[in-house]
Design a protein around this motif. Structure first.
Motif, PDB file in Angstrom:
ATOM      1  N   MET A   1       0.839  -1.189   0.000  1.00  0.00           N
ATOM      2  CA  MET A   1       0.000   0.000   0.000  1.00  0.00           C
ATOM      3  C   MET A   1       0.875   1.239   0.000  1.00  0.00           C
ATOM      4  N   ARG A   2       0.489   2.228  -0.798  1.00  0.00           N
ATOM      5  CA  ARG A   2       1.334   3.411  -0.937  1.00  0.00           C
ATOM      6  C   ARG A   2       0.568   4.679  -0.578  1.00  0.00           C
ATOM      7  N   MET A   3       1.249   5.574   0.117  1.00  0.00           N
ATOM      8  CA  MET A   3       0.738   6.909   0.359  1.00  0.00           C
ATOM      9  C   MET A   3       1.701   7.859  -0.313  1.00  0.00           C
ATOM     10  N   ARG A   4       1.193   8.598  -1.306  1.00  0.00           N
ATOM     11  CA  ARG A   4       2.091   9.370  -2.147  1.00  0.00           C
ATOM     12  C   ARG A   4       1.583  10.777  -2.374  1.00  0.00           C
ATOM     13  N   ARG A   5       2.507  11.677  -2.645  1.00  0.00           N
ATOM     14  CA  ARG A   5       2.190  13.003  -3.158  1.00  0.00           C
ATOM     15  C   ARG A   5       2.639  13.018  -4.616  1.00  0.00           C
ATOM     16  N   TRP A   6       1.709  13.272  -5.524  1.00  0.00           N
ATOM     17  CA  TRP A   6       1.994  13.224  -6.961  1.00  0.00           C
ATOM     18  C   TRP A   6       2.146  14.654  -7.470  1.00  0.00           C
ATOM     19  N   THR A   7       3.254  14.951  -8.088  1.00  0.00           N
ATOM     20  CA  THR A   7       3.521  16.310  -8.521  1.00  0.00           C
ATOM     21  C   THR A   7       3.072  16.548  -9.950  1.00  0.00           C
ATOM     22  N   TRP A   8       2.967  17.803 -10.310  1.00  0.00           N
ATOM     23  CA  TRP A   8       2.527  18.194 -11.645  1.00  0.00           C
ATOM     24  C   TRP A   8       3.435  17.609 -12.723  1.00  0.00           C
ATOM     25  N   ALA A   9       4.751  17.644 -12.528  1.00  0.00           N
ATOM     26  CA  ALA A   9       5.671  17.158 -13.561  1.00  0.00           C
ATOM     27  C   ALA A   9       5.476  15.670 -13.820  1.00  0.00           C
ATOM     28  N   ALA A  10       5.284  14.901 -12.745  1.00  0.00           N
ATOM     29  CA  ALA A  10       5.083  13.464 -12.923  1.00  0.00           C
ATOM     30  C   ALA A  10       3.779  13.167 -13.627  1.00  0.00           C
ATOM     31  N   LEU A  11       2.765  13.957 -13.310  1.00  0.00           N
ATOM     32  CA  LEU A  11       1.465  13.731 -13.942  1.00  0.00           C
ATOM     33  C   LEU A  11       1.506  13.977 -15.439  1.00  0.00           C
ATOM     34  N   VAL A  12       2.225  14.982 -15.854  1.00  0.00           N
ATOM     35  CA  VAL A  12       2.296  15.299 -17.277  1.00  0.00           C
ATOM     36  C   VAL A  12       2.830  14.110 -18.056  1.00  0.00           C
ATOM     37  N   SER A  13       3.854  13.443 -17.520  1.00  0.00           N
ATOM     38  CA  SER A  13       4.426  12.300 -18.221  1.00  0.00           C
ATOM     39  C   SER A  13       3.598  11.038 -18.052  1.00  0.00           C
ATOM     40  N   ALA A  14       2.736  10.998 -17.027  1.00  0.00           N
ATOM     41  CA  ALA A  14       2.007   9.774 -16.726  1.00  0.00           C
ATOM     42  C   ALA A  14       0.906   9.485 -17.715  1.00  0.00           C
ATOM     43  N   SER A  15       0.194  10.484 -18.160  1.00  0.00           N
ATOM     44  CA  SER A  15      -0.967  10.213 -19.001  1.00  0.00           C
ATOM     45  C   SER A  15      -1.306  11.422 -19.843  1.00  0.00           C
ATOM     46  N   ALA A  16      -1.569  11.165 -21.115  1.00  0.00           N
ATOM     47  CA  ALA A  16      -1.978  12.243 -22.014  1.00  0.00           C
ATOM     48  C   ALA A  16      -3.478  12.271 -22.202  1.00  0.00           C
ATOM     49  N   MET A  17      -4.190  11.344 -21.545  1.00  0.00           N
ATOM     50  CA  MET A  17      -5.622  11.251 -21.796  1.00  0.00           C
ATOM     51  C   MET A  17      -6.430  12.263 -20.996  1.00  0.00           C
ATOM     52  N   MET A  18      -5.836  12.896 -19.989  1.00  0.00           N
ATOM     53  CA  MET A  18      -6.594  13.816 -19.158  1.00  0.00           C
ATOM     54  C   MET A  18      -6.498  15.242 -19.690  1.00  0.00           C
ATOM     55  N   MET A  19      -7.351  16.094 -19.159  1.00  0.00           N
ATOM     56  CA  MET A  19      -7.327  17.512 -19.491  1.00  0.00           C
ATOM     57  C   MET A  19      -6.086  18.158 -18.883  1.00  0.00           C
ATOM     58  N   PRO A  20      -5.758  19.416 -19.248  1.00  0.00           N
ATOM     59  CA  PRO A  20      -4.570  20.061 -18.681  1.00  0.00           C
ATOM     60  C   PRO A  20      -4.582  20.021 -17.159  1.00  0.00           C
ATOM     61  N   LEU A  21      -3.434  19.759 -16.560  1.00  0.00           N
ATOM     62  CA  LEU A  21      -3.334  19.545 -15.132  1.00  0.00           C
ATOM     63  C   LEU A  21      -2.875  20.803 -14.407  1.00  0.00           C
ATOM     64  N   GLY A  24      -0.822  22.023  -8.624  1.00  0.00           N
ATOM     65  CA  GLY A  24      -0.783  21.536  -7.262  1.00  0.00           C
ATOM     66  C   GLY A  24      -0.315  20.093  -7.190  1.00  0.00           C
ATOM     67  N   ALA A  25      -0.604  19.450  -6.078  1.00  0.00           N
ATOM     68  CA  ALA A  25      -0.261  18.044  -5.889  1.00  0.00           C
ATOM     69  C   ALA A  25      -1.433  17.374  -5.218  1.00  0.00           C
ATOM     70  N   VAL A  26      -1.633  16.096  -5.513  1.00  0.00           N
ATOM     71  CA  VAL A  26      -2.704  15.335  -4.904  1.00  0.00           C
ATOM     72  C   VAL A  26      -2.096  14.216  -4.071  1.00  0.00           C
ATOM     73  N   GLU A  27      -2.539  14.089  -2.842  1.00  0.00           N
ATOM     74  CA  GLU A  27      -2.059  13.051  -1.937  1.00  0.00           C
ATOM     75  C   GLU A  27      -3.066  11.913  -1.919  1.00  0.00           C
ATOM     76  N   PHE A  28      -2.564  10.680  -1.952  1.00  0.00           N
ATOM     77  CA  PHE A  28      -3.460   9.559  -2.129  1.00  0.00           C
ATOM     78  C   PHE A  28      -2.895   8.316  -1.469  1.00  0.00           C
ATOM     79  N   THR A  29      -3.758   7.338  -1.289  1.00  0.00           N
ATOM     80  CA  THR A  29      -3.376   6.007  -0.837  1.00  0.00           C
ATOM     81  C   THR A  29      -3.789   5.021  -1.922  1.00  0.00           C
ATOM     82  N   CYS A  30      -2.865   4.169  -2.368  1.00  0.00           N
ATOM     83  CA  CYS A  30      -3.121   3.263  -3.480  1.00  0.00           C
ATOM     84  C   CYS A  30      -2.662   1.857  -3.096  1.00  0.00           C
TER      85      CYS A  30
END
Length: 295
Positions: A1-21, A24-30
């Motif tokens: 189980m992971r608790m992470r803070r995801w940054t804008w730069a990582a999100l840009v490279s993660a997926s092109a299917m979403m709208m412009p990001l 900020g950062a989103v904290e989550f548990t996965c």
């Protein structure tokens, strides 16, 4: 189980299917809820009998009935609730969610949203009492049994939800009450579009789900409600004839130009009203994270 803070730069490279990001950062548990590596065992676990005996999960508000309350009818409908045409869009995007949490089996509602491998439900279904759900399976198009079975290999909730998950249900807590899951196979029937801040006060929305109180939760139901309050990133809509558990995680949607947009999911409610989160950029970001496998 992971608790992470995801940054804008990582999100840009993660997926092109979403709208412009956003910046900020989103904290989550996965976590891995028992996905592709446990397919055989989980398929055997969820027998028709076990699904039928699963507890309809839900968060009930202690609100006395008002003029909005239900009225039982001889045709089996309750108030404005009626069976949804499960074979038609957008209802076919939804289905019954089953899972194990704290040693008990539960059922709730969920649907494909934003991406062919993404299912959204309620956070209180997947995380409660410090416990993450396992054995999560989604039966798209479930109707008194059957449906198409989808396995999950990732599930996530906002870290903010884990901090308040055991608080009494409220409008304030409902703004974080959604979960994002990744299926191991793509939807064969389509998906809702994600709408950020997609509804406002006095808008009518259609709400879907599998309320355990109506025909044992064996069929998807729908109701029409009007948003009466928008507080922060949460909605209050009235009435809620599908109250009582099982509809948790079911979509609130609006339709424009034949496009079906999910604006919220069922968080908690009472006979006369229901709360749900208003989807935000955090929702879009979390979808991109889960789509990418929560690296």
């Amino acid at each position: 189980m992971r608790m992470r803070r995801w940054t804008w730069a990582a999100l840009v490279s993660a997926s092109a299917m979403m709208m412009p990001l956003g910046a900020g950062a989103v904290e989550f548990t996965c976590w891995n809820p028992g996905g592709a590596d446990l397919v055989a065992g989980a398929a055997e676990y969820w027998t028709p009998e076990r699904i039928a005996n699963a507890i309809p999960d839900g968060e009930m508000l202690q609100t006395p009935p008002t003029a909005w309350s239900r009225s039982d009818r001889e045709d089996g409908l309750v108030g404005d609730a009626e069976r949804a045409p499960i074979g038609e869009a957008p209802y076919k995007y939804g289905g019954k969610l089953v899972y194990t949490r704290g040693g008990h089996d539960y059922s709730a509602s969920a649907q494909f949203v934003a991406d062919a491998n993404i299912v959204i439900g309620a956070a209180h279904s997947l995380w409660k009492g410090g416990l993450a759900a396992s054995n999560i399976r989604f039966y798209q198009g479930y109707s008194n049994g059957g449906g198409t079975l989808y396995h999950m290999d990732r599930a996530a909730v906002l870290l903010r939800w884990t901090e308040i998950a055991d608080n009494p249900p409220s409008l304030a807590s409902s703004q974080f009450d959604y979960s994002v899951m990744r299926t191991t196979a793509a939807s064969a029937v389509g998906k809702y579009e994600l709408a950020i801040d997609g509804a406002h006060v006095d808008d009518d929305v259609t709400i879907t789900g599998y309320p355990g109180r109506l025909e044992g939760g064996n069929y998807m139901y729908r109701e029409t409600a009007r948003i009466t309050v928008q507080a922060g990133t949460a909605y209050d809509a009235r009435p809620h004839p599908m109250y009582g558990g099982g509809a948790s995680g079911g979509a609130w949607f609006v339709t424009a130009d034949n496009v079906h947009k999910a604006v919220s999911v069922v968080s908690n409610g009472a006979p006369d009203h229901v709360y749900g989160p208003s989807f935000t950029q955090d929702t879009a970001d979390l979808i991109a994270i889960v789509k990418n496998g929560c690296p």
